[in-house]
Write an enzyme that holds these catalytic residues in place. Structure first.
Site, PDB file in Angstrom:
ATOM      1  N   LYS A  36      17.067  -8.351 -16.220  1.00 13.96           N
ATOM      2  CA  LYS A  36      17.504  -8.330 -14.815  1.00 13.96           C
ATOM      3  C   LYS A  36      16.369  -8.848 -13.964  1.00 13.96           C
ATOM      4  CE  LYS A  36      20.423  -7.088 -11.579  1.00 13.96           C
ATOM      5  NZ  LYS A  36      20.336  -8.466 -11.064  1.00 13.96           N
TER       6      LYS A  36
ATOM      7  N   GLN B 133       8.611  -7.718 -13.207  1.00 15.19           N
ATOM      8  CA  GLN B 133       9.970  -7.163 -13.134  1.00 15.19           C
ATOM      9  C   GLN B 133      10.199  -6.078 -14.192  1.00 15.19           C
ATOM     10  OE1 GLN B 133      12.112  -9.157 -10.797  1.00 15.19           O
ATOM     11  NE2 GLN B 133      13.296  -7.274 -10.769  1.00 15.19           N
TER      12      GLN B 133
ATOM     13  N   LYS C 276       8.797  -2.858 -12.702  1.00 12.90           N
ATOM     14  CA  LYS C 276       9.541  -2.503 -11.496  1.00 12.90           C
ATOM     15  C   LYS C 276      10.904  -1.917 -11.866  1.00 12.90           C
ATOM     16  CE  LYS C 276       9.744  -5.815  -8.571  1.00 12.90           C
ATOM     17  NZ  LYS C 276      10.086  -6.967  -7.715  1.00 12.90           N
TER      18      LYS C 276
ATOM     19  N   LYS D 297      13.431 -13.228 -15.211  1.00  8.29           N
ATOM     20  CA  LYS D 297      13.325 -13.977 -13.949  1.00  8.29           C
ATOM     21  C   LYS D 297      13.666 -15.430 -14.251  1.00  8.29           C
ATOM     22  CE  LYS D 297      12.209 -13.614  -9.569  1.00  8.29           C
ATOM     23  NZ  LYS D 297      12.392 -12.490  -8.627  1.00  8.29           N
TER      24      LYS D 297
ATOM     25  N   GLY E 218      19.320 -12.989  -6.456  1.00 12.56           N
ATOM     26  CA  GLY E 218      18.637 -13.917  -5.554  1.00 12.56           C
ATOM     27  C   GLY E 218      17.129 -13.691  -5.526  1.00 12.56           C
ATOM     28  N   ASP E 219      16.438 -14.603  -4.920  1.00 13.99           N
ATOM     29  CA  ASP E 219      14.999 -14.506  -4.636  1.00 13.99           C
ATOM     30  C   ASP E 219      14.748 -15.580  -3.575  1.00 13.99           C
ATOM     31  OD1 ASP E 219      12.372 -13.180  -5.706  1.00 13.99           O
ATOM     32  OD2 ASP E 219      11.856 -15.283  -5.555  1.00 13.99           O
TER      33      ASP E 219
ATOM     34  N   THR F  50      16.156  -4.701  -0.166  1.00 14.82           N
ATOM     35  CA  THR F  50      14.724  -4.886  -0.426  1.00 14.82           C
ATOM     36  C   THR F  50      13.911  -4.525   0.817  1.00 14.82           C
ATOM     37  OG1 THR F  50      15.323  -6.637  -1.958  1.00 14.82           O
ATOM     38  CG2 THR F  50      13.005  -6.479  -1.354  1.00 14.82           C
TER      39      THR F  50
ATOM     40  N   ASN G 135      15.281 -13.052   3.821  1.00 10.94           N
ATOM     41  CA  ASN G 135      16.044 -11.840   3.565  1.00 10.94           C
ATOM     42  C   ASN G 135      15.188 -10.573   3.697  1.00 10.94           C
ATOM     43  OD1 ASN G 135      16.668  -9.784   1.121  1.00 10.94           O
ATOM     44  ND2 ASN G 135      18.553 -10.457   2.078  1.00 10.94           N
TER      45      ASN G 135
ATOM     46  N   SER H 131      20.852  -3.778  -6.853  1.00 12.40           N
ATOM     47  CA  SER H 131      21.574  -4.666  -7.767  1.00 12.40           C
ATOM     48  C   SER H 131      22.139  -3.849  -8.923  1.00 12.40           C
ATOM     49  CB  SER H 131      20.634  -5.739  -8.334  1.00 12.40           C
ATOM     50  OG  SER H 131      20.495  -6.802  -7.414  1.00 12.40           O
TER      51      SER H 131
HETATM   52  P1  NDP Z   1      13.781 -16.009   1.383  1.00 12.70           P
HETATM   53  O1  NDP Z   1      13.922 -17.328   0.754  1.00 12.70           O
HETATM   54  O2  NDP Z   1      14.951 -15.379   2.042  1.00 12.70           O
HETATM   55  O3  NDP Z   1      12.572 -16.040   2.446  1.00 12.70           O
HETATM   56  C1  NDP Z   1      11.290 -16.396   2.049  1.00 12.70           C
HETATM   57  C2  NDP Z   1      10.423 -16.511   3.272  1.00 12.70           C
HETATM   58  O4  NDP Z   1       9.076 -16.684   2.849  1.00 12.70           O
HETATM   59  C3  NDP Z   1      10.755 -17.703   4.154  1.00 12.70           C
HETATM   60  O5  NDP Z   1      10.489 -17.367   5.474  1.00 12.70           O
HETATM   61  C4  NDP Z   1       9.786 -18.774   3.637  1.00 12.70           C
HETATM   62  O6  NDP Z   1       9.435 -19.749   4.591  1.00 12.70           O
HETATM   63  C5  NDP Z   1       8.576 -17.948   3.312  1.00 12.70           C
HETATM   64  N1  NDP Z   1       7.815 -18.612   2.252  1.00 12.70           N
HETATM   65  C6  NDP Z   1       8.260 -18.939   1.011  1.00 12.70           C
HETATM   66  N2  NDP Z   1       7.307 -19.566   0.320  1.00 12.70           N
HETATM   67  C7  NDP Z   1       6.259 -19.652   1.163  1.00 12.70           C
HETATM   68  C8  NDP Z   1       4.964 -20.186   1.035  1.00 12.70           C
HETATM   69  N3  NDP Z   1       4.574 -20.751  -0.117  1.00 12.70           N
HETATM   70  N4  NDP Z   1       4.135 -20.078   2.095  1.00 12.70           N
HETATM   71  C9  NDP Z   1       4.533 -19.487   3.257  1.00 12.70           C
HETATM   72  N5  NDP Z   1       5.749 -18.958   3.440  1.00 12.70           N
HETATM   73  C10 NDP Z   1       6.584 -19.034   2.403  1.00 12.70           C
HETATM   74  O7  NDP Z   1      13.185 -15.054   0.234  1.00 12.70           O
HETATM   75  P2  NDP Z   1      13.233 -13.463   0.139  1.00 12.70           P
HETATM   76  O8  NDP Z   1      13.096 -12.873   1.480  1.00 12.70           O
HETATM   77  O9  NDP Z   1      14.370 -13.081  -0.715  1.00 12.70           O
HETATM   78  O10 NDP Z   1      11.912 -13.176  -0.728  1.00 12.70           O
HETATM   79  C11 NDP Z   1      10.638 -12.962  -0.119  1.00 12.70           C
HETATM   80  C12 NDP Z   1       9.713 -12.284  -1.119  1.00 12.70           C
HETATM   81  O11 NDP Z   1      10.286 -11.034  -1.551  1.00 12.70           O
HETATM   82  C13 NDP Z   1       9.453 -13.058  -2.418  1.00 12.70           C
HETATM   83  O12 NDP Z   1       8.147 -12.771  -2.871  1.00 12.70           O
HETATM   84  C14 NDP Z   1      10.456 -12.440  -3.392  1.00 12.70           C
HETATM   85  O13 NDP Z   1      10.057 -12.612  -4.743  1.00 12.70           O
HETATM   86  C15 NDP Z   1      10.388 -10.993  -2.960  1.00 12.70           C
HETATM   87  N6  NDP Z   1      11.531 -10.185  -3.353  1.00 12.70           N
HETATM   88  C16 NDP Z   1      12.796 -10.480  -2.905  1.00 12.70           C
HETATM   89  C17 NDP Z   1      13.857  -9.673  -3.270  1.00 12.70           C
HETATM   90  C18 NDP Z   1      15.224  -9.888  -2.727  1.00 12.70           C
HETATM   91  O14 NDP Z   1      16.076  -9.019  -2.932  1.00 12.70           O
HETATM   92  N7  NDP Z   1      15.504 -10.970  -1.998  1.00 12.70           N
HETATM   93  C19 NDP Z   1      13.678  -8.546  -4.199  1.00 12.70           C
HETATM   94  C20 NDP Z   1      12.297  -8.279  -4.539  1.00 12.70           C
HETATM   95  C21 NDP Z   1      11.297  -9.090  -4.148  1.00 12.70           C
HETATM   96  P3  NDP Z   1      10.049 -21.237   4.481  1.00 12.70           P
HETATM   97  O15 NDP Z   1      11.445 -21.100   4.989  1.00 12.70           O
HETATM   98  O16 NDP Z   1       9.157 -22.056   5.336  1.00 12.70           O
HETATM   99  O17 NDP Z   1       9.962 -21.614   3.016  1.00 12.70           O
END
Ligand code: NDP
Length: 446
Positions: free
Chosen positions: A90, A111, A114, A126, A165-166, A209, A240, A378
């Site tokens: 997962k 993961q 976690k 992943k 998603g991620d 999250t 997200n 999830s």
């Molecule tokens: P989204 O794609 O919804 O949002 C990611 C955000 O981070 C965007 O604002 C993006 O900006 C920014 N970002 C991505 N890469 C970079 C970078 N290299 N430098 C600066 N800003 C960056 O992703 P999520 O919100 O889902 O995920 C965010 C984090 O949370 C990740 O680390 C993910 O692994 C973790 N996570 C998410 C979960 C989930 O349920 N969604 C669960 C557990 C962990 P831009 O639009 O400019 O790329």
């Protein structure tokens, strides 16, 4: 480092060249487990570290698709099925140009622990692709997702491996992936989570999250006789996790003053209100715009190319991506009086940053505990799908909250048992690891 940990870590570095993020994640986990191996030598006898650092399976494949101009594009797809000792693999799918095998392996490795911490039967995996959804039309994203699933469907299934998603993969992408999976297999099962409500999604999964990261922070604060009400918070990202972290902070009476993306960050000293957050939802989820537009809309400062950490605040919620906070930045946060950091993102703080937080007695919730609410919910989505039912918002939110309270308690107690009260990195790693390691021993040498 103990000789066992050192030996395994050196082997991991040697065998996995050019995968610095994977090395970083392995080092962080292994180092914190040293007291466990001293107390329980059977983990070394059963070669648990040698086995747990090697994925059960790595799948890497070509993803060809056609853009709106009729040109053929080729991306690379990945799925790392890391460990299935306690349940089906997962973990999310990440679509971002920076994606490579090392990044997917770091995420898959984290993961494992976690998912174990959530208390739900889920193994670790992943996946993702170096595809960049930014600037692509809906049709291009759909064709890409269909192509990816045309290969991935062979390896996933509700009881085998359940992606979610991620970064770069939200409800739109999950919908296209699910549609293609169903077309190929003619089957109904929870092969993906984060689905829309119309076809098996769970209420609160989008929020989980971000809400979970705040729930974890609440527990850390409570353990230190503090509360979130009235606190000033820094949130990075605008996706997200960042959106729902902000929503929960506002609901609980805290003031969120920053959001960011890869273009820079906005600083709103008055605080992001519910109305302004609605603007961010629309900006990110509908128009797919940039955070800079928030500054123009509300007349606040935008700092191009920078991250929010220089702003004075009480609590930080890094919610964008890995390695956003290094030692230098951690020092700035400490000097500015930060009292707590709860990681919404995966591995946003480097090892040096974490050491600085610990040295300065900052409450620090590592991602594998702080952001576990996403994968936990999830798991709740899968439970609803398998029983052909759906729970209401309050029921899922209550379950999520209880899970986060329990994760905090588990990590807190594990750290306390090893004489390191308040070290959630140690506590989360030990508690997450032991369950998986014991399951591996009980299931024989595989
Ligand atoms: P989204 O794609 O919804 O949002 C990611 C955000 O981070 C965007 O604002 C993006 O900006 C920014 N970002 C991505 N890469 C970079 C970078 N290299 N430098 C600066 N800003 C960056 O992703 P999520 O919100 O889902 O995920 C965010 C984090 O949370 C990740 O680390 C993910 O692994 C973790 N996570 C998410 C979960 C989930 O349920 N969604 C669960 C557990 C962990 P831009 O639009 O400019 O790329």
């Amino acid at each position: 480092m103990s000789s066992y940990v050192e030996r395994v870590y050196e082997h991991v570095v040697e065998k996995n060249e050019s995968q610095p993020e994977f090395h970083q994640a392995v080092k962080e986990v292994l180092e914190s487990l040293i007291p466990v191996f001293e107390k329980e030598p059977r983990f070394e006898k059963y070669k648990i570290l040698e086995r747990i650092t090697e994925p059960e399976r790595v799948i890497m494949f070509r993803v060809p698709w056609v853009n709106d101009n009729g040109d053929i594009q080729v991306n690379r797809g990945f799925r790392v099925q890391f460990n299935s000792a306690i349940g089906p693999y997962k973990g999310g799918l990440r679509f971002h140009p920076s994606v490579n095998l090392g990044i997917i392996k770091f995420l898959g490795f984290e993961q494992i622990f976690k998912n174990s911490l959530t208390g739900i039967a889920m193994g670790g995996g992943k996946g993702g692709s170096d595809f960049d959804p930014k600037g692509k039309s809906d049709n291009e994203v759909m064709r890409f997702c269909q192509s990816l699933m045309t290969e991935l469907f062979r390896y996933v299934g509700g009881r085998i491996d359940v992606p979610a998603g991620d970064i770069g993969v939200g409800a739109r992408e999950i919908g296209y992936l699910y549609g293609q999976w169903k077309k190929i297999t003619q089957s109904y099962e929870p092969v993906l989570t984060g689905k829309s409500l119309e076809f098996g999604g769970s209420l609160i999964r989008p929020e989980a999250t971000g809400y979970g990261s705040v729930y974890f922070a609440l527990e850390m604060l409570k353990a230190n006789n503090e509360e979130i009400k009235g606190k000033t918070c820094l949130v990075s990202g605008k996706g997200n996790v960042a959106q729902y972290t902000t929503e929960k902070c506002i609901e609980l009476g805290a003031k969120v003053v920053t959001l960011s993306d890869s273009g820079g960050f906005i600083y709103d000293p008055e605080g992001i209100t519910k109305e302004k957050l609605d603007y961010v939802f629309e900006l990110e989820n509908v128009r797919r715009g940039r955070i800079k537009e928030y500054a123009e809309e509300y007349g606040v400062d935008f700092y191009p190319g920078e991250r929010p950490w220089k702003i004075k605040a009480d609590i930080a919620f890094p919610s964008a991506t890995q390695n956003e906070i290094d030692g230098k930045v951690a020092k700035i946060l400490v000097d500015n009086g930060i009292i707590a950091v709860s990681e919404g993102a995966n591995m946003p703080s480097t090892a040096e940053a974490i050491d600085i937080f610990h040295e300065n007695k900052i409450m620090f919730g590592p991602g594998k505990a702080g952001n576990a609410g996403g994968v936990a919910t999830s798991g709740l989505e899968m439970a609803q799908n398998f029983s052909f039912t759906s729970w209401n918002r309050n029921t899922v939110d209550k379950k999520l909250h209880d899970i986060m309270i329990n994760i905090h308690k588990t990590a807190y107690n594990a750290a306390k048992d090893y004489g390191e009260t308040g070290n959630y990195v140690l506590g989360a790693n030990i508690a997450g690891f032991k369950k998986v390691a014991n399951a591996m021993i009980l299931q024989g040498h595989w």
